[in-house]
Design an enzyme around this catalytic site. Structure first.
Site, PDB file in Angstrom:
ATOM      1  N   GLU A   1       0.851  -1.181   0.000  1.00 57.57           N
ATOM      2  CA  GLU A   1       0.000   0.000   0.000  1.00 57.57           C
ATOM      3  C   GLU A   1       0.891   1.236   0.000  1.00 57.57           C
ATOM      4  O   GLU A   1       1.908   1.280   0.700  1.00 57.57           O
ATOM      5  CB  GLU A   1      -0.960  -0.062   1.191  1.00 57.57           C
ATOM      6  CG  GLU A   1      -0.744   0.946   2.261  1.00 57.57           C
ATOM      7  CD  GLU A   1      -1.547   0.664   3.547  1.00 57.57           C
ATOM      8  OE1 GLU A   1      -2.004  -0.473   3.792  1.00 57.57           O
ATOM      9  OE2 GLU A   1      -1.685   1.611   4.326  1.00 57.57           O
TER      10      GLU A   1
ATOM     11  N   HIS B   1      -1.831  -6.414  11.245  1.00 61.95           N
ATOM     12  CA  HIS B   1      -2.722  -7.440  10.702  1.00 61.95           C
ATOM     13  C   HIS B   1      -2.543  -8.807  11.358  1.00 61.95           C
ATOM     14  O   HIS B   1      -2.179  -9.779  10.688  1.00 61.95           O
ATOM     15  CB  HIS B   1      -2.492  -7.592   9.196  1.00 61.95           C
ATOM     16  CG  HIS B   1      -2.763  -6.365   8.386  1.00 61.95           C
ATOM     17  ND1 HIS B   1      -2.320  -6.207   7.085  1.00 61.95           N
ATOM     18  CD2 HIS B   1      -3.448  -5.234   8.673  1.00 61.95           C
ATOM     19  CE1 HIS B   1      -2.716  -5.027   6.619  1.00 61.95           C
ATOM     20  NE2 HIS B   1      -3.392  -4.406   7.568  1.00 61.95           N
TER      21      HIS B   1
ATOM     22  N   ASN C   1      -5.087  -6.439   2.686  1.00 63.24           N
ATOM     23  CA  ASN C   1      -5.555  -6.000   4.000  1.00 63.24           C
ATOM     24  C   ASN C   1      -6.766  -6.839   4.396  1.00 63.24           C
ATOM     25  O   ASN C   1      -7.614  -7.155   3.564  1.00 63.24           O
ATOM     26  CB  ASN C   1      -5.937  -4.516   3.941  1.00 63.24           C
ATOM     27  CG  ASN C   1      -4.892  -3.693   3.212  1.00 63.24           C
ATOM     28  OD1 ASN C   1      -4.611  -3.935   2.046  1.00 63.24           O
ATOM     29  ND2 ASN C   1      -4.305  -2.752   3.890  1.00 63.24           N
TER      30      ASN C   1
HETATM   31  P1  FAD Z   1     -10.852  -6.698  16.165  1.00 65.18           P
HETATM   32  O1  FAD Z   1     -11.361  -5.714  15.190  1.00 65.18           O
HETATM   33  O2  FAD Z   1      -9.475  -6.538  16.689  1.00 65.18           O
HETATM   34  O3  FAD Z   1     -11.885  -6.711  17.372  1.00 65.18           O
HETATM   35  C1  FAD Z   1     -11.676  -7.420  18.553  1.00 65.18           C
HETATM   36  C2  FAD Z   1     -12.343  -6.673  19.695  1.00 65.18           C
HETATM   37  O4  FAD Z   1     -12.371  -7.513  20.853  1.00 65.18           O
HETATM   38  C3  FAD Z   1     -11.605  -5.405  20.112  1.00 65.18           C
HETATM   39  O5  FAD Z   1     -12.513  -4.329  20.166  1.00 65.18           O
HETATM   40  C4  FAD Z   1     -11.040  -5.743  21.490  1.00 65.18           C
HETATM   41  O6  FAD Z   1     -10.953  -4.616  22.356  1.00 65.18           O
HETATM   42  C5  FAD Z   1     -12.040  -6.753  22.001  1.00 65.18           C
HETATM   43  N1  FAD Z   1     -11.499  -7.698  22.996  1.00 65.18           N
HETATM   44  C6  FAD Z   1     -10.318  -8.353  22.968  1.00 65.18           C
HETATM   45  N2  FAD Z   1     -10.185  -9.162  24.027  1.00 65.18           N
HETATM   46  C7  FAD Z   1     -11.327  -9.027  24.759  1.00 65.18           C
HETATM   47  C8  FAD Z   1     -11.789  -9.610  25.981  1.00 65.18           C
HETATM   48  N3  FAD Z   1     -11.060 -10.522  26.649  1.00 65.18           N
HETATM   49  N4  FAD Z   1     -12.997  -9.219  26.456  1.00 65.18           N
HETATM   50  C9  FAD Z   1     -13.747  -8.298  25.789  1.00 65.18           C
HETATM   51  N5  FAD Z   1     -13.358  -7.723  24.617  1.00 65.18           N
HETATM   52  C10 FAD Z   1     -12.161  -8.092  24.122  1.00 65.18           C
HETATM   53  N6  FAD Z   1      -7.292  -3.852   7.871  1.00 65.18           N
HETATM   54  C11 FAD Z   1      -7.749  -3.595   6.627  1.00 65.18           C
HETATM   55  O7  FAD Z   1      -8.399  -4.469   6.016  1.00 65.18           O
HETATM   56  N7  FAD Z   1      -7.531  -2.377   6.041  1.00 65.18           N
HETATM   57  C12 FAD Z   1      -6.816  -1.390   6.647  1.00 65.18           C
HETATM   58  O8  FAD Z   1      -6.637  -0.304   6.095  1.00 65.18           O
HETATM   59  C13 FAD Z   1      -6.286  -1.657   7.944  1.00 65.18           C
HETATM   60  N8  FAD Z   1      -5.519  -0.731   8.595  1.00 65.18           N
HETATM   61  C14 FAD Z   1      -5.137  -0.972   9.889  1.00 65.18           C
HETATM   62  C15 FAD Z   1      -4.462   0.025  10.595  1.00 65.18           C
HETATM   63  C16 FAD Z   1      -4.146  -0.166  11.941  1.00 65.18           C
HETATM   64  C17 FAD Z   1      -3.414   0.913  12.698  1.00 65.18           C
HETATM   65  C18 FAD Z   1      -4.517  -1.370  12.600  1.00 65.18           C
HETATM   66  C19 FAD Z   1      -4.216  -1.601  14.049  1.00 65.18           C
HETATM   67  C20 FAD Z   1      -5.180  -2.363  11.897  1.00 65.18           C
HETATM   68  C21 FAD Z   1      -5.491  -2.188  10.549  1.00 65.18           C
HETATM   69  N9  FAD Z   1      -6.179  -3.151   9.836  1.00 65.18           N
HETATM   70  C22 FAD Z   1      -6.595  -2.906   8.550  1.00 65.18           C
HETATM   71  C23 FAD Z   1      -6.487  -4.470  10.430  1.00 65.18           C
HETATM   72  C24 FAD Z   1      -7.960  -4.624  10.857  1.00 65.18           C
HETATM   73  O9  FAD Z   1      -8.369  -3.528  11.629  1.00 65.18           O
HETATM   74  C25 FAD Z   1      -8.095  -5.947  11.646  1.00 65.18           C
HETATM   75  O10 FAD Z   1      -7.722  -6.997  10.789  1.00 65.18           O
HETATM   76  C26 FAD Z   1      -9.506  -6.180  12.148  1.00 65.18           C
HETATM   77  O11 FAD Z   1      -9.924  -5.154  13.001  1.00 65.18           O
HETATM   78  C27 FAD Z   1      -9.614  -7.520  12.862  1.00 65.18           C
HETATM   79  O12 FAD Z   1     -10.988  -7.803  13.082  1.00 65.18           O
HETATM   80  P2  FAD Z   1     -11.439  -8.812  14.210  1.00 65.18           P
HETATM   81  O13 FAD Z   1     -12.911  -8.900  14.175  1.00 65.18           O
HETATM   82  O14 FAD Z   1     -10.664 -10.080  14.059  1.00 65.18           O
HETATM   83  O15 FAD Z   1     -10.934  -8.200  15.598  1.00 65.18           O
END
Ligand code: FAD
Length: 498
Positions: free
Chosen positions: A354, A439, A477
């Site tokens: 990117e 990621h 991503n």
């Molecule tokens: P998450 O979105 O991480 O959600 C998990 C949630 O569970 C969180 O809110 C956390 O607080 C909560 N949690 C964790 N443990 C507990 C617990 N024990 N009890 C209660 N709650 C809990 N991806 C893209 O596709 N495009 C992008 O442009 C991109 N840019 C990014 C930039 C940054 C700075 C970051 C950090 C990530 C980026 N990503 C991007 C990655 C993307 O955000 C993640 O892949 C995605 O959010 C993961 O989704 P998920 O549902 O697996 O978990």
């Protein structure tokens, strides 16, 4: 509340959790979402929900006394700052060999990410998750996810002249001149809003550099899409600042123990809830840590050995190049990336890079990139009974493969342009941003740690529905793929299990 019984409890409110909550609620199920982070809906004393980028305060980081910026250095110095310890929105979780950045709050990663909404090439998806019917994914679940996420495309005519995308046009020009393919990347940031920012008729967010500490405007984060729709059903209750600590079988389902936190991270109450079904959506790291700990401590002793395995960093590595004075990247840069260099077909080192913004508020002549590479290394989580913590054995040296793949693009561009790498962005003298990832993926891989729809082996009523299901890489991503896979799995779970 303590002692409640709920039909479905979702741990975490990121992509997987938001999809599960909405679809369960639409099927008539009452859902409780437990989220360790805050609900980012109330303005702070300065009138903003999220803190300013150049003046980060406690709102920026999850329980740290000092910021830990991914690109933390510039021209010989660290520009991290002391902050108040607070339940801020971005977590930098350090496992020794790698720091893993994650969003904390109602909306998970959607609060802090770059919004790049990329559907992988079908052949790449099929290679990564061969047990999933790719035809169904591309005809049904990817379109469903893209629609519900509010994915939109940049106006290509506007792009060619928008001041805030000069950095992207320069990145494209360099890619083209070295013979690399490139592609526009859709986003969940509202590009029509961004046009108004550029025109000076709307309050700036992407054009004020806002991204990793949250966007005050313009971003279609999950609280505005899936979670907003879930709340509108009247069947979903979200408990922010509640962290799940234990899940174990109990009378009438599973007993879920959680700690209620205050904004300094202190436990102010411990609650127990009984849930008939529990959806692990705490993110790749959060879900893996919980399940590995539950298996080791005898709370869920029958979880299979595959739980905690096959974790990867999506091959992430960052690098900056120093451009010539006639190739400035602009003092005004949108924080939302909009194009990528596609070198995935290179058998010598597949990479999708990117073209990333470096919004410093002044001309830096820096071209910054976040490369996603096909890094083959996979790490495992393990429980340390001495500390009670879960470790991840990723080795820093494993990122050499990612660096090698990225070099296949950027060595060539540097040679063609007569330019060099920046060595001052990731340390005092350090070229590669190879010690962190945005990621995290894997740890509870689909069809291995779970069945082919995320049902955990050995425990009926327990499901994994987040990035933990994906075996370490998505070739692009990840969040659109996490969302689409969750859509696929929850549809089957609702049809067969409820
Ligand atoms: P998450 O979105 O991480 O959600 C998990 C949630 O569970 C969180 O809110 C956390 O607080 C909560 N949690 C964790 N443990 C507990 C617990 N024990 N009890 C209660 N709650 C809990 N991806 C893209 O596709 N495009 C992008 O442009 C991109 N840019 C990014 C930039 C940054 C700075 C970051 C950090 C990530 C980026 N990503 C991007 C990655 C993307 O955000 C993640 O892949 C995605 O959010 C993961 O989704 P998920 O549902 O697996 O978990």
């Amino acid at each position: 509340a303590d002692g409640d019984t709920v039909p479905a409890l979702v741990i975490g409110s990121g992509y997987g959790g938001a999809v599960a909550a909405l679809r369960l609620a639409q099927a008539g199920v009452d859902v409780a979402i437990v989220e360790m982070g805050m609900s980012w809906d109330a303005p702070g004393p300065d009138g903003r929900v999220f803190c300013p980028v150049l003046k980060p305060d406690g709102r920026s980081y999850w329980l740290r006394e000092r910021t830990d910026q991914p690109v933390g250095y510039f021209m010989g110095g660290s520009y991290n700052k002391d902050i108040d310890r607070y339940t801020g929105v971005l977590d930098s979780e350090d496992f020794g060999g790698i720091r893993v950045y994650q969003g904390r709050g109602v909306g998970g990663g959607s609060l802090v990410n770059g919004g790049m909404a990329v559907t992988p090439k079908r052949e790449n998806f099929a290679a990564i998750l061969p047990s999933v019917n790719a035809e169904e994914m591309y005809s049904t679940y990817y379109p469903r996810a893209n629609t519900a996420l509010g994915v939109n495309h940049i106006d290509k005519t506007w792009f060619e002249s928008a001041e805030c995308y000069q950095f992207a046009r320069v990145g494209r020009k360099h890619a083209e001149r070295s013979g690399f393919g490139w592609t526009f990347v859709p986003n969940v940031y509202d590009f029509e809003y961004m046009k108004k920012e550029q025109a000076g008729t709307a309050t700036r967010s992407a054009l004020a550099g806002e991204v990793i500490y949250g966007n005050n405007y313009g971003k279609r984060s999950l609280d505005r899409t899936y979670l907003g729709a879930a709340a509108a059903t009247g069947k979903v209750r979200i408990s922010p600042l509640h962290k799940v600590t234990t899940v174990t079988p109990g009378a009438g389902g599973y007993r879920v123990e959680m700690a209620q936190l205050d904004s300094s991270g202190k436990t102010v109450a411990v609650k127990n809830v009984t849930a008939q079904r529990v959806f692990f959506a705490a993110g790749s790291v959060g879900t893996s840590k919980l399940l590995v700990a539950m298996r080791a401590t005898g709370k869920l002793p029958d979880l299979p050995g595959a739980v905690g395995q096959k974790w990867g960093n999506n091959g992430n590595v960052m690098v900056g190049r120093a451009n010539h004075m006639w190739d400035g990247t602009g003092s005004l840069q949108s924080s939302m990336p909009c194009l990528g260099i596609d070198n995935w077909a290179d058998p010598g080192g597949p990479a999708f890079a990117e073209v990333a913004p470096f919004p410093a508020g002044l001309e830096t002549y820096v071209s910054l990139y976040l490369a996603i590479t096909k890094n083959p290394n996979r790490a495992a989580f393990s429980f340390d009974s001495g500390t009670g913590k879960v470790n991840l054995n990723w080795q820093k040296s494993w990122n050499q493969s990612s660096i090698n793949a990225a070099k296949r693009i950027f060595d060539k561009i540097n040679a063609k342009e007569g330019t060099i790498y920046r060595t001052d962005l990731f340390g005092v003298t350090k070229t590669w941003g190879d010690d962190f990832t945005y990621h995290p993926l894997g740890g509870c891989v689909l069809n291995e740690a779970t069945d082919n729809y995320g049902r955990l082996h050995g425990y009926p009523g327990l499901y994994v529905i987040d990035g933990a299901l994906i075996p370490g890489n998505t070739s692009v991503n990840p969040f659109v793929t996490i969302t689409a896979l969750a859509e696929r799995n929850i549809e089957r779970i609702i049809a067969d299990d409820l």
